[in-house]
Design a protein around this motif. Structure first.
Motif, PDB file in Angstrom:
ATOM      1  N   PRO A 185       0.816  -1.216   0.000  1.00 60.91           N
ATOM      2  CA  PRO A 185       0.000   0.000   0.000  1.00 60.91           C
ATOM      3  C   PRO A 185       0.856   1.274   0.000  1.00 60.91           C
ATOM      4  O   PRO A 185       2.016   1.253   0.393  1.00 60.91           O
ATOM      5  N   ASN A 227       0.882   5.790   0.636  1.00 60.92           N
ATOM      6  CA  ASN A 227       0.308   6.967   1.285  1.00 60.92           C
ATOM      7  C   ASN A 227       1.365   8.061   1.332  1.00 60.92           C
ATOM      8  O   ASN A 227       2.335   7.912   2.063  1.00 60.92           O
ATOM      9  N   SER A 283      -8.969   6.942   0.734  1.00 60.82           N
ATOM     10  CA  SER A 283      -8.447   5.608   1.015  1.00 60.82           C
ATOM     11  C   SER A 283      -9.244   4.580   0.223  1.00 60.82           C
ATOM     12  O   SER A 283     -10.451   4.727   0.043  1.00 60.82           O
ATOM     13  N   THR A 343      -8.975   0.961  -2.784  1.00 62.45           N
ATOM     14  CA  THR A 343      -8.262   0.203  -3.800  1.00 62.45           C
ATOM     15  C   THR A 343      -8.430   0.881  -5.152  1.00 62.45           C
ATOM     16  O   THR A 343      -9.528   1.297  -5.519  1.00 62.45           O
ATOM     17  N   LEU A 370      -3.284  -0.027  -3.294  1.00 58.45           N
ATOM     18  CA  LEU A 370      -4.076   0.239  -2.096  1.00 58.45           C
ATOM     19  C   LEU A 370      -3.586   1.520  -1.425  1.00 58.45           C
ATOM     20  O   LEU A 370      -2.410   1.605  -1.052  1.00 58.45           O
ATOM     21  N   VAL A 380      -3.824   3.778   1.789  1.00 57.66           N
ATOM     22  CA  VAL A 380      -4.207   3.727   3.194  1.00 57.66           C
ATOM     23  C   VAL A 380      -3.802   5.042   3.833  1.00 57.66           C
ATOM     24  O   VAL A 380      -2.622   5.369   3.906  1.00 57.66           O
ATOM     25  N   LYS A 381      -4.808   5.821   4.270  1.00 56.90           N
ATOM     26  CA  LYS A 381      -4.520   7.110   4.917  1.00 56.90           C
ATOM     27  C   LYS A 381      -4.691   6.990   6.408  1.00 56.90           C
ATOM     28  O   LYS A 381      -5.409   6.191   6.915  1.00 56.90           O
TER      29      LYS A 381
END
Length: 92
Positions: free
Chosen positions: A17, A19, A70, A72, A89, A91-92
């Motif tokens: 992922p 961010n 956030s 996919t 992906l 993710v925050k």
């Protein structure tokens, strides 16, 4: 996971992922038409990362996803009429 031909090597986007950003690495052995886009899971295009003829060389395109939610996403790359899709992906 990479996609390879005699004309190019397309490696997986990283980190995953991510961010808030990720890198799309690829190498072209000759000039190629490159089309890289990011889609949400509904199929809506959220980013055009590259859409042009690029000269031979090594590329690491930084994609900023700080304005995205956030979830996919699908990273779709088309080089020399070969398509690769990767799930990314955020993710925050």
């Amino acid at each position: 996971m990479s996609l390879q031909s005699d004309e190019f090597v397309f490696s997986a986007g990283y980190p995953n992922p991510f961010n808030p950003s990720f890198v799309v690495p690829f190498e072209l052995y000759s000039p190629q038409s490159v089309d890289i886009r990011l889609y949400d899971m509904t199929g809506r295009q959220v980013r055009v990362i590259a859409d042009s003829e690029l000269p031979a060389g090594t590329y690491n395109i930084l994609v900023d996803g700080s304005d995205l939610s956030s979830g996919t996403y699908l990273l779709r790359a088309r080089v020399d009429n070969v398509v690769k899709t990767q799930k990314m992906l955020l993710v925050k």
